[in-house]
Scaffold this motif. Structure first.
Motif, short mmCIF file in Angstrom:
data_model
loop_
_atom_site.label_atom_id
_atom_site.label_comp_id
_atom_site.label_asym_id
_atom_site.label_seq_id
_atom_site.Cartn_x
_atom_site.Cartn_y
_atom_site.Cartn_z
N TYR A 31 0.81 -1.20 0.00
CA TYR A 31 0.00 0.00 0.00
C TYR A 31 0.85 1.26 0.00
O TYR A 31 1.93 1.29 0.55
N VAL A 32 0.30 2.29 -0.58
CA VAL A 32 0.79 3.64 -0.35
C VAL A 32 0.27 4.07 1.02
O VAL A 32 -0.90 3.88 1.34
N GLY A 33 1.16 4.58 1.84
CA GLY A 33 0.77 5.08 3.15
C GLY A 33 0.72 6.60 3.14
O GLY A 33 1.60 7.24 2.56
N GLY A 34 -0.29 7.16 3.78
CA GLY A 34 -0.43 8.61 3.78
C GLY A 34 -0.84 9.13 5.15
O GLY A 34 -1.31 8.38 6.01
N TRP A 35 -0.60 10.42 5.34
CA TRP A 35 -1.03 11.13 6.54
C TRP A 35 -1.84 12.35 6.13
O TRP A 35 -1.45 13.08 5.20
N PHE A 36 -2.93 12.54 6.82
CA PHE A 36 -3.77 13.71 6.68
C PHE A 36 -3.96 14.33 8.07
O PHE A 36 -3.66 13.68 9.08
N ARG A 37 -4.46 15.54 8.11
CA ARG A 37 -4.74 16.16 9.41
C ARG A 37 -5.98 17.04 9.31
O ARG A 37 -6.32 17.53 8.23
N GLN A 38 -6.63 17.19 10.44
CA GLN A 38 -7.83 18.00 10.49
C GLN A 38 -7.80 18.86 11.74
O GLN A 38 -7.83 18.34 12.86
N ALA A 39 -7.74 20.16 11.53
CA ALA A 39 -7.78 21.11 12.63
C ALA A 39 -9.23 21.45 12.94
O ALA A 39 -10.11 21.30 12.08
N PRO A 40 -9.51 21.93 14.14
CA PRO A 40 -10.89 22.26 14.50
C PRO A 40 -11.51 23.26 13.52
O PRO A 40 -10.91 24.29 13.22
N GLY A 41 -12.68 22.91 13.02
CA GLY A 41 -13.40 23.80 12.12
C GLY A 41 -12.88 23.84 10.70
O GLY A 41 -13.34 24.66 9.89
N LYS A 42 -11.93 22.96 10.38
CA LYS A 42 -11.35 22.96 9.04
C LYS A 42 -11.53 21.61 8.36
O LYS A 42 -11.82 20.61 9.01
N GLU A 43 -11.33 21.61 7.05
CA GLU A 43 -11.39 20.37 6.28
C GLU A 43 -10.16 19.52 6.57
O GLU A 43 -9.09 20.03 6.91
N ARG A 44 -10.33 18.23 6.37
CA ARG A 44 -9.18 17.33 6.48
C ARG A 44 -8.25 17.58 5.29
O ARG A 44 -8.69 17.59 4.14
N GLU A 45 -6.97 17.76 5.57
CA GLU A 45 -6.03 18.10 4.51
C GLU A 45 -4.87 17.12 4.46
O GLU A 45 -4.48 16.51 5.45
N PHE A 46 -4.31 17.02 3.26
CA PHE A 46 -3.19 16.13 3.02
C PHE A 46 -1.93 16.66 3.69
O PHE A 46 -1.68 17.87 3.72
N VAL A 47 -1.12 15.72 4.22
CA VAL A 47 0.16 16.07 4.82
C VAL A 47 1.32 15.44 4.05
O VAL A 47 2.22 16.14 3.59
N ALA A 48 1.30 14.12 3.92
CA ALA A 48 2.40 13.44 3.26
C ALA A 48 1.98 12.03 2.86
O ALA A 48 1.04 11.47 3.41
N ALA A 49 2.71 11.45 1.89
CA ALA A 49 2.44 10.09 1.46
C ALA A 49 3.74 9.45 0.98
O ALA A 49 4.68 10.15 0.58
N ILE A 50 3.77 8.11 1.02
CA ILE A 50 4.98 7.38 0.64
C ILE A 50 4.59 6.08 -0.04
O ILE A 50 3.62 5.42 0.34
N THR A 51 5.34 5.71 -1.08
CA THR A 51 5.07 4.45 -1.76
C THR A 51 5.54 3.27 -0.92
O THR A 51 6.27 3.42 0.05
N TRP A 52 5.13 2.09 -1.35
CA TRP A 52 5.52 0.87 -0.63
C TRP A 52 7.04 0.73 -0.56
O TRP A 52 7.59 0.38 0.46
N SER A 53 7.72 1.02 -1.66
CA SER A 53 9.17 0.87 -1.68
C SER A 53 9.88 2.00 -0.95
O SER A 53 11.07 1.91 -0.66
N GLY A 54 9.17 3.07 -0.71
CA GLY A 54 9.79 4.21 -0.05
C GLY A 54 10.56 5.13 -0.97
O GLY A 54 11.15 6.12 -0.52
N ASP A 55 10.54 4.84 -2.28
CA ASP A 55 11.37 5.64 -3.19
C ASP A 55 10.65 6.87 -3.73
O ASP A 55 11.25 7.66 -4.47
N ASN A 56 9.40 7.01 -3.38
CA ASN A 56 8.66 8.19 -3.83
C ASN A 56 7.83 8.72 -2.68
O ASN A 56 7.05 7.98 -2.06
N THR A 57 7.99 9.99 -2.40
CA THR A 57 7.22 10.64 -1.34
C THR A 57 6.58 11.91 -1.88
O THR A 57 7.03 12.47 -2.89
#
Length: 122
Positions: A31-57
């Motif tokens: 799987y591609v793994g990703g992180w998102f975040r959501q601050a109070p009163g805001k939409e959930r937003e993208f933070v970072a993602a990484i491929t299975w091999s780790g060679d692309n972020t």
């Protein structure tokens, strides 16, 4: 696949914190793994993602150079090392997973963890 995020907490501005996401089973390695975040009163937003091999972020502009995403496929984990934290980084951080390439599109991720709260004090 079930995802469980951990490692959130309270940190002062300028400090560092590491959050991690554990997957329930081995196929997480493809799987591609990703992180998102959501601050109070805001939409959930993208933070970072990484491929299975780790060679692309992929990083959001707001965190590039301060946050580093990594993964350990032997342990089925994806981690986010956060440095030079700012009060505006305060949010619930969610880990997510998908098949395919890295993307910042929230709707492209099929699996989500419950989230862990990161609070940055000024």
């Amino acid at each position: 696949v079930q995802l469980q995020a951990s490692g959130g907490g309270l940190v002062q501005a300028g400090g560092s914190l590491r959050v991690s996401c554990a997957a329930s089973r081995r196929p997480f390695g493809s799987y591609v793994g990703g992180w998102f975040r959501q601050a109070p009163g805001k939409e959930r937003e993208f933070v970072a993602a990484i491929t299975w091999s780790g060679d692309n972020t992929l990083y959001a502009d707001s965190v590039r150079g301060r946050f580093t995403i990594s993964r350990d496929n032997a342990r089925n984990t994806v981690s986010l090392q956060m440095s030079s934290l700012k009060p505006e980084d305060t949010a619930v951080y969610y880990c997510a997973a998908r098949f395919g390439s890295v993307t910042a599109i929230r709707e492209a991720y099929n699996y989500w963890g419950r989230g862990t709260l990161v609070t940055v004090s000024s």
